[in-house]
Design an enzyme around this catalytic site. Structure first.
Site, short mmCIF file in Angstrom:
data_model
loop_
_atom_site.label_atom_id
_atom_site.label_comp_id
_atom_site.label_asym_id
_atom_site.label_seq_id
_atom_site.Cartn_x
_atom_site.Cartn_y
_atom_site.Cartn_z
CE LYS A 57 -3.91 -2.17 2.39
NZ LYS A 57 -4.71 -2.20 3.64
CB SER A 73 -1.48 0.74 8.29
OG SER A 73 -1.67 -0.09 9.43
CG ASP A 74 -3.42 -5.18 5.49
OD1 ASP A 74 -4.31 -4.69 4.75
OD2 ASP A 74 -3.44 -6.36 5.86
CD GLN A 75 -6.56 -4.95 12.85
OE1 GLN A 75 -7.75 -4.99 12.60
NE2 GLN A 75 -6.06 -4.27 13.87
CB ALA A 110 2.00 -4.52 9.00
#
Length: 200
Positions: A57, A73-75, A110
């Protein structure tokens, strides 16, 4: 690596949760939607998936804005046997919460900073959520009232979702909402975009 304090900052996300969290740091930033494929790779561990997507991203938006530093960011939420995606519907949300009932769910959040074609910093924060044994009636009532259809794991912990927990454990409390601000501050400080004044 140190950047000038006037370097533009972009949040590579359209998530209202991440935008609100980043606004708490009182930094000037804009938002841009990253065009990334979020499909997990075969056998990919949930923490590795979160890190890869956070990088992807940030890099996707950084490629279009080379003068900026970009935060992505990613979850990823995971039971021992499966990854829990965003439910998208009331029935799937209820189904996910039935699976979580009485279980521990690991959330990997992250965050990555990128400029041009390079990731310049990355962190991944783990949060363990232990769910109470949930009655079917409270699952149905919760999903109806909080509508967590765009949330990995099917709850909003900043809302009524907190009622579903037995406990949670994390080094970075905002990670569960989608952006670990302790890690983010540390990363921004390392590149000269720290929100507070400092003295040498």
């Amino acid at each position: 690596m140190s950047l000038l304090s006037h370097t533009p900052l972009i949040l590579a996300s359209t998530s209202p949760y991440r935008r609100r969290l980043l606004e708490r740091l009182e930094l000037a930033f804009t938002c841009a939607a990253p065009e990334t494929d979020e499909t997990p790779r075969p056998g990919e561990a949930p923490d590795a998936l979160a890190c890869r997507l956070g990088d992807a991203k940030a890099l996707a938006v950084a490629a279009l804005h080379p003068e900026s530093v970009v935060l992505g960011s990613d979850q990823v939420a995971a039971l021992p046997s499966m990854i829990l995606g965003k439910p998208g519907s009331f029935s799937v949300a209820q189904q996910q919460l039935r699976l979580c009932s009485g279980q521990s769910v690991e959330f990997y959040t992250a965050v990555s900073l990128a400029q041009r074609d390079t990731v310049i910093a990355q962190r991944c924060v783990r949060t363990t959520v232990r769910f109470r044994s949930l009655a079917n009636a409270e699952i149905i009532d919760y999903v109806r009232r909080d509508e967590p259809l765009d949330c990995a794991g099917s709850f909003r912990w900043e809302g009524l979702g907190i009622c579903l927990f037995k406990s949670l454990e994390s080094d970075d409390p905002t990670a569960l909402e989608g952006l670990p601000l302790i890690a983010t501050c540390d990363m921004l400080r390392s590149v000269g975009l720290y929100p507070l004044k400092t003295t040498i």
